[in-house]
Design a protein around this motif. Sequence first.
Motif, PDB file in Angstrom:
ATOM      1  N   LEU A 210       0.825  -1.204   0.000  1.00 41.10           N
ATOM      2  CA  LEU A 210       0.000   0.000   0.000  1.00 41.10           C
ATOM      3  C   LEU A 210       0.856   1.250   0.000  1.00 41.10           C
ATOM      4  CD1 LEU A 210      -2.963  -0.888   2.377  1.00 41.10           C
ATOM      5  CD2 LEU A 210      -2.997  -0.595  -0.090  1.00 41.10           C
ATOM      6  N   SER A 211       1.914   1.247   0.809  1.00 42.92           N
ATOM      7  CA  SER A 211       2.707   2.473   0.867  1.00 42.92           C
ATOM      8  C   SER A 211       3.501   2.648  -0.426  1.00 42.92           C
ATOM      9  CB  SER A 211       3.571   2.536   2.124  1.00 42.92           C
ATOM     10  OG  SER A 211       4.752   1.835   1.976  1.00 42.92           O
ATOM     11  N   ALA A 212       3.900   1.551  -1.074  1.00 42.05           N
ATOM     12  CA  ALA A 212       4.540   1.656  -2.389  1.00 42.05           C
ATOM     13  C   ALA A 212       3.563   2.236  -3.413  1.00 42.05           C
ATOM     14  CB  ALA A 212       5.019   0.278  -2.852  1.00 42.05           C
ATOM     15  N   SER A 213       2.319   1.788  -3.334  1.00 43.21           N
ATOM     16  CA  SER A 213       1.315   2.275  -4.273  1.00 43.21           C
ATOM     17  C   SER A 213       1.075   3.773  -4.092  1.00 43.21           C
ATOM     18  CB  SER A 213      -0.004   1.533  -4.077  1.00 43.21           C
ATOM     19  OG  SER A 213       0.215   0.153  -4.110  1.00 43.21           O
ATOM     20  N   LEU A 214       0.980   4.181  -2.822  1.00 41.02           N
ATOM     21  CA  LEU A 214       0.752   5.609  -2.568  1.00 41.02           C
ATOM     22  C   LEU A 214       1.929   6.436  -3.069  1.00 41.02           C
ATOM     23  CD1 LEU A 214      -0.962   5.624   0.920  1.00 41.02           C
ATOM     24  CD2 LEU A 214      -1.925   6.333  -1.257  1.00 41.02           C
ATOM     25  N   LEU A 215       3.124   5.914  -2.906  1.00 34.99           N
ATOM     26  CA  LEU A 215       4.304   6.615  -3.403  1.00 34.99           C
ATOM     27  C   LEU A 215       4.208   6.792  -4.917  1.00 34.99           C
ATOM     28  CD1 LEU A 215       6.821   7.536  -1.796  1.00 34.99           C
ATOM     29  CD2 LEU A 215       8.053   5.708  -2.941  1.00 34.99           C
ATOM     30  N   GLY A 216       3.782   5.734  -5.607  1.00 33.39           N
ATOM     31  CA  GLY A 216       3.608   5.808  -7.053  1.00 33.39           C
ATOM     32  C   GLY A 216       2.541   6.818  -7.435  1.00 33.39           C
ATOM     33  N   ILE A 217       1.436   6.823  -6.679  1.00 32.76           N
ATOM     34  CA  ILE A 217       0.347   7.755  -6.973  1.00 32.76           C
ATOM     35  C   ILE A 217       0.830   9.196  -6.803  1.00 32.76           C
ATOM     36  CG2 ILE A 217      -1.890   8.574  -6.139  1.00 32.76           C
ATOM     37  CD1 ILE A 217      -2.508   5.596  -5.467  1.00 32.76           C
TER      38      ILE A 217
END
Lengths: 299, 262
Positions: A210-217
């Motif tokens: 999830l935190s990787a995804s938010l970083l990408g977003i």
Amino acid sequence: MIDSRNFSFANSGDKIASMVVHGVSALGLIVMVFILWFLFAEGIPVLKSVTIGDIFRSSDWYPAEEPPALGMFAIISGTLIVTLLSSLIALPVSYLFAIFTAEIAPSWLRNILKPMLELLGFLPSIVLGFLGMVVVAPWMQGSFEILTGLNLLNASIFLGIMILPIVGSLVEEALSSIPEELRYASFALGATKWETISKVVFPAALPGILSASLLGIMRSMGETMVVLMVAGGAAIIPDSIFDPIRPLTSTIAAEMGETPVGSAHYHALFFAGLLLFLITLALNMLSAWIESKGKIAQQ
Amino acid sequence: MLNINKHSSNDTKIQIETKDLSLYYGQDKVIKNISFNIYERMVTALIGPSGCGKSSYLRCLNRMNDFIQEARTEGEITINGSNIYDKATDVIELRRKIGMVFQKPNPFPMSIYENVAYAPRLFGVKDREKLDEIVKSSLEGAALWDEVYGKLKTPGTGLSGGQQQRLCIARAIATEPDILLMDEPTSALDPLSTLRIEELIRELKKKFTVVIVTHNMQQAARISDYTAFFLLGDLVEYNVTNKMFTSPDDRRTEDYITGRFG
């Protein structure tokens, strides 16, 4: 004698190191505060020429007219929509790539795929923008018979390509950090590879994912060059994925150089920057919160 | 060579029959043509110095060596009448019938309930009441129910080391396997937790055939009915535990048990 001298030297070494570390981290914090202060100081004065309701409700962005129309609704939606669509494209691909690399691929293939993905991350965004502009845009325009190939879809694809390496390698790391013992425990219970990945490894790595995804977003939202070159630049609310859009970032980049310092337009662009900052700050805090929750759950 | 039938009597049934089994890791022959029978509802201890092949043998029994790329076996292991190294063997089905407990407690990062319900769910148990029942009986079987019944929703990783290992045992017996494999299950635990697990193993053998790898000679003597002594990939001696620890047939067994090497 020698002992005590060594001792005091070691002590002062500690002090110096600690001062340097504290100094550097304090510097980071100070810079942060200054940026925030600067954004507020330069952004808030726009409210002298336009109400906050108009900024968020109106889609009329004609900053060069007299009086200027500074409605940011279309621009803000442009940013949100392109971020959403690029994430919808890139996140599933990143997850699948990471699962394949971390869990399924034999080690020789992993040793090829990982560096390749990281290499993709080194591509300058202007190169991606260029590809979108001269290769994909004409092709899209021709094959879908649309007005322009520079549009929401094209921009989302290239933003997706940009965040794929970031999310992909971070998710891969999150999966790899799950101890082997858990996989063996699952296999020994008669689980298949896929059941083990989907029911044990993926859930265990979820906070990291999830935190990787938010970083990408966040990265997708803050990216400027690709959208400046490929998104088409029309400040409208898109009806379809083939409509051009104009996100906050490319608006600032395209217009900042041409606006008189201190004008309402100038302040409006800083206000746009302030919005971007606040959105990414919120996402960042969300990601930190998720990570801390994950840590608690794992204890 | 060993007389395989020496210890079988009328009331003990063979559970696992190993015939001329060899295991290779690449070029290394880590198990060398061993043959012996493990009996139903008995505790069989595998002992021997590090690297003797006892853990490798244990992992042959539920084919966990399949995950080691270079591993290759020869010979046969027959469980419930069929050779598990036969091409037709359904490995998933096999592992469902054989539970395994590892050296380090390795509960999944989920609730206590979900840990135990994991395997039954995999095999299609969806009914909530049925699952509740399985979870309760498995935790009772692992002597953990009394300590956790009030906090089934809390993470399994929040328990103490000994409790975690008993949770892993509960998880392993939730599919009602025939055989329970234990790979040094107490080596990461304190003496009191070790004692509880040993008591538990004595209970477990009423329902399961237990094969346990242990470094601890006293443990093997305390809990096992049969003991197999491995050395450098050979099965040196396999005997009733009492006999093994009082008057072993082989000189090397005696040396190892009395602590002259290993």
